[in-house]
Design an enzyme around this catalytic site. Structure first.
Site, PDB file in Angstrom:
ATOM      1  N   ARG A   1       5.103  84.699 -45.430  1.00  0.00           N
ATOM      2  CA  ARG A   1       6.357  83.758 -45.363  1.00  0.00           C
ATOM      3  C   ARG A   1       7.669  84.962 -45.062  1.00  0.00           C
ATOM      4  O   ARG A   1       7.662  85.834 -45.842  1.00  0.00           O
ATOM      5  CB  ARG A   1       6.420  83.280 -46.733  1.00  0.00           C
ATOM      6  CG  ARG A   1       6.211  81.853 -46.768  1.00  0.00           C
ATOM      7  CD  ARG A   1       6.323  81.410 -48.328  1.00  0.00           C
ATOM      8  NE  ARG A   1       7.418  81.490 -48.762  1.00  0.00           N
ATOM      9  CZ  ARG A   1       7.911  80.567 -49.868  1.00  0.00           C
ATOM     10  NH1 ARG A   1       6.982  79.812 -50.434  1.00  0.00           N
ATOM     11  NH2 ARG A   1       9.325  80.550 -50.072  1.00  0.00           N
TER      12      ARG A   1
ATOM     13  N   ARG B   1      17.582  72.621 -58.169  1.00  0.00           N
ATOM     14  CA  ARG B   1      17.626  74.165 -58.229  1.00  0.00           C
ATOM     15  C   ARG B   1      18.926  74.379 -58.720  1.00  0.00           C
ATOM     16  O   ARG B   1      19.149  75.654 -58.789  1.00  0.00           O
ATOM     17  CB  ARG B   1      17.348  74.656 -56.904  1.00  0.00           C
ATOM     18  CG  ARG B   1      16.035  75.462 -56.603  1.00  0.00           C
ATOM     19  CD  ARG B   1      15.834  76.056 -55.355  1.00  0.00           C
ATOM     20  NE  ARG B   1      15.187  76.941 -54.986  1.00  0.00           N
ATOM     21  CZ  ARG B   1      13.962  77.028 -54.602  1.00  0.00           C
ATOM     22  NH1 ARG B   1      13.256  75.685 -54.501  1.00  0.00           N
ATOM     23  NH2 ARG B   1      13.126  77.869 -54.273  1.00  0.00           N
TER      24      ARG B   1
ATOM     25  N   ARG C   1       1.592  87.460 -51.828  1.00  0.00           N
ATOM     26  CA  ARG C   1       1.776  86.286 -51.072  1.00  0.00           C
ATOM     27  C   ARG C   1       2.232  86.762 -49.775  1.00  0.00           C
ATOM     28  O   ARG C   1       1.861  86.306 -48.676  1.00  0.00           O
ATOM     29  CB  ARG C   1       2.641  85.302 -51.626  1.00  0.00           C
ATOM     30  CG  ARG C   1       2.573  84.181 -50.973  1.00  0.00           C
ATOM     31  CD  ARG C   1       3.336  82.924 -51.840  1.00  0.00           C
ATOM     32  NE  ARG C   1       4.871  82.969 -51.857  1.00  0.00           N
ATOM     33  CZ  ARG C   1       5.363  82.096 -52.553  1.00  0.00           C
ATOM     34  NH1 ARG C   1       4.919  81.247 -52.975  1.00  0.00           N
ATOM     35  NH2 ARG C   1       6.765  82.144 -52.760  1.00  0.00           N
TER      36      ARG C   1
ATOM     37  N   LYS D   1       4.197  76.615 -59.098  1.00  0.00           N
ATOM     38  CA  LYS D   1       4.519  75.157 -58.935  1.00  0.00           C
ATOM     39  C   LYS D   1       3.715  74.358 -57.865  1.00  0.00           C
ATOM     40  O   LYS D   1       3.208  73.379 -58.019  1.00  0.00           O
ATOM     41  CB  LYS D   1       5.995  75.183 -58.465  1.00  0.00           C
ATOM     42  CG  LYS D   1       7.013  75.812 -59.675  1.00  0.00           C
ATOM     43  CD  LYS D   1       8.337  75.465 -59.374  1.00  0.00           C
ATOM     44  CE  LYS D   1       8.932  76.038 -58.062  1.00  0.00           C
ATOM     45  NZ  LYS D   1       9.035  77.591 -58.039  1.00  0.00           N
TER      46      LYS D   1
ATOM     47  N   ARG E   1      15.614  85.991 -54.274  1.00  0.00           N
ATOM     48  CA  ARG E   1      15.238  84.583 -54.670  1.00  0.00           C
ATOM     49  C   ARG E   1      15.234  84.984 -56.196  1.00  0.00           C
ATOM     50  O   ARG E   1      15.654  83.821 -56.856  1.00  0.00           O
ATOM     51  CB  ARG E   1      14.312  84.408 -54.221  1.00  0.00           C
ATOM     52  CG  ARG E   1      14.179  83.899 -52.661  1.00  0.00           C
ATOM     53  CD  ARG E   1      13.219  83.979 -51.454  1.00  0.00           C
ATOM     54  NE  ARG E   1      12.136  83.007 -52.133  1.00  0.00           N
ATOM     55  CZ  ARG E   1      10.899  83.314 -52.020  1.00  0.00           C
ATOM     56  NH1 ARG E   1      10.465  84.349 -51.331  1.00  0.00           N
ATOM     57  NH2 ARG E   1      10.006  82.618 -52.582  1.00  0.00           N
TER      58      ARG E   1
HETATM   59  P1  AMP Z   1      10.648  77.330 -51.973  1.00  0.00           P
HETATM   60  O1  AMP Z   1       9.429  77.375 -51.184  1.00  0.00           O
HETATM   61  O2  AMP Z   1      10.941  76.367 -52.911  1.00  0.00           O
HETATM   62  O3  AMP Z   1      10.466  78.904 -52.628  1.00  0.00           O
HETATM   63  O4  AMP Z   1      11.983  77.368 -50.882  1.00  0.00           O
HETATM   64  C1  AMP Z   1      12.161  78.263 -49.944  1.00  0.00           C
HETATM   65  C2  AMP Z   1      13.591  78.224 -49.726  1.00  0.00           C
HETATM   66  O5  AMP Z   1      14.087  77.127 -49.174  1.00  0.00           O
HETATM   67  C3  AMP Z   1      14.660  78.720 -50.773  1.00  0.00           C
HETATM   68  O6  AMP Z   1      14.720  80.073 -51.053  1.00  0.00           O
HETATM   69  C4  AMP Z   1      15.666  78.254 -50.326  1.00  0.00           C
HETATM   70  O7  AMP Z   1      16.296  78.880 -49.311  1.00  0.00           O
HETATM   71  C5  AMP Z   1      15.260  76.713 -49.837  1.00  0.00           C
HETATM   72  N1  AMP Z   1      15.212  75.719 -50.668  1.00  0.00           N
HETATM   73  C6  AMP Z   1      14.198  74.953 -51.111  1.00  0.00           C
HETATM   74  N2  AMP Z   1      14.497  73.823 -52.013  1.00  0.00           N
HETATM   75  C7  AMP Z   1      15.842  74.048 -52.290  1.00  0.00           C
HETATM   76  C8  AMP Z   1      16.944  73.281 -53.066  1.00  0.00           C
HETATM   77  N3  AMP Z   1      16.313  72.287 -53.704  1.00  0.00           N
HETATM   78  N4  AMP Z   1      18.064  73.876 -53.018  1.00  0.00           N
HETATM   79  C9  AMP Z   1      18.493  74.841 -51.995  1.00  0.00           C
HETATM   80  N5  AMP Z   1      17.662  75.530 -51.371  1.00  0.00           N
HETATM   81  C10 AMP Z   1      16.255  74.979 -51.231  1.00  0.00           C
END
Ligand code: AMP
Length: 189
Positions: free
Chosen positions: A133, A88, A127, A13, A144
């Site tokens: 990360r 999400r 990654r 994404k 996740r």
């Molecule tokens: P991402 O980089 O999109 O994988 O987000 C990393 C982490 O941020 C996720 O595993 C969640 O803990 C938190 N996070 C990001 N976006 C959201 C969202 N829309 N709702 C809830 N948690 C989020």
């Protein structure tokens, strides 16, 4: 154009969103990036979100909805934006619909990037070694993916029901996926 990029962690994404931003100029709003910055700067939001993030769990809907409401009212979003990582959950999607309706705006498309689970695990493992990360550790990756299946995947049906869902296979070269994505969105450039 207002777009949502939907897909499991590691679906690409961010990569595809950046390409769209570079080509068309719509800002890419990655809620994960916003949260990671808040954590590194130790802001109140960061302190609040850190625990869930490290565990691979979702940050609360109210916090996320407030964050997106603010970010999408900034001037650079006037001609559109690309959401990466939001919504999400079903409540987040409903809140986005309500927000757009309140602003008399539409959501042109929701792109679902689909990638088989074995491929996702492989990508996230590589990654982990490249980007370090904290939430890319083996255990958290599985959490996740599970959280995605349970809380986020239902959004595919949610949006399919509205006729705005655009499905793209997220496997192959970055260029190939990007070409398929542009075609699916009717964006030829
Ligand atoms: P991402 O980089 O999109 O994988 O987000 C990393 C982490 O941020 C996720 O595993 C969640 O803990 C938190 N996070 C990001 N976006 C959201 C969202 N829309 N709702 C809830 N948690 C989020």
């Amino acid at each position: 154009m207002r777009l949502v990029l939907l897909g499991p962690p590691g679906a690409g994404k961010g990569t595809q969103g950046r390409r769209l931003m570079q080509t068309f100029g719509w800002p890419l709003i990655s809620t994960g990036d916003i949260l990671r910055k808040a954590v590194s700067e130790k802001t109140a939001l960061g302190v609040q979100a850190q625990h869930q993030m490290n565990q691979g769990l979702l940050v609360g809907d109210d916090v996320m909805i407030g964050l997106v409401r603010e970010r999408t009212s900034e001037p650079d979003t006037a001609d559109g934006y690309i959401l990466d990582g939001f919504p999400r959950t079903v409540p987040q999607a409903a809140a986005l619909d309500a927000l757009l309706e309140e602003r008399k705006q539409g959501l042109e498309a929701v792109v679902s990037l689909s990638v088989p689970e074995t491929e996702i695990i492989k990508r996230l493992a590589s990654r982990e070694s490249q980007e370090a990360r904290v939430d890319d550790s083996a255990e958290t990756v599985l959490r996740r993916i599970e959280v995605y299946r349970e809380q986020t995947e239902p959004l595919v049906d949610y949006y399919r029901g509205t006729g705005r869902l655009v499905e793209v296979q997220g496997v192959g070269s970055v260029d190939g996926i990007y070409a398929a994505l542009k075609t699916a969105l009717g964006l030829e450039r």
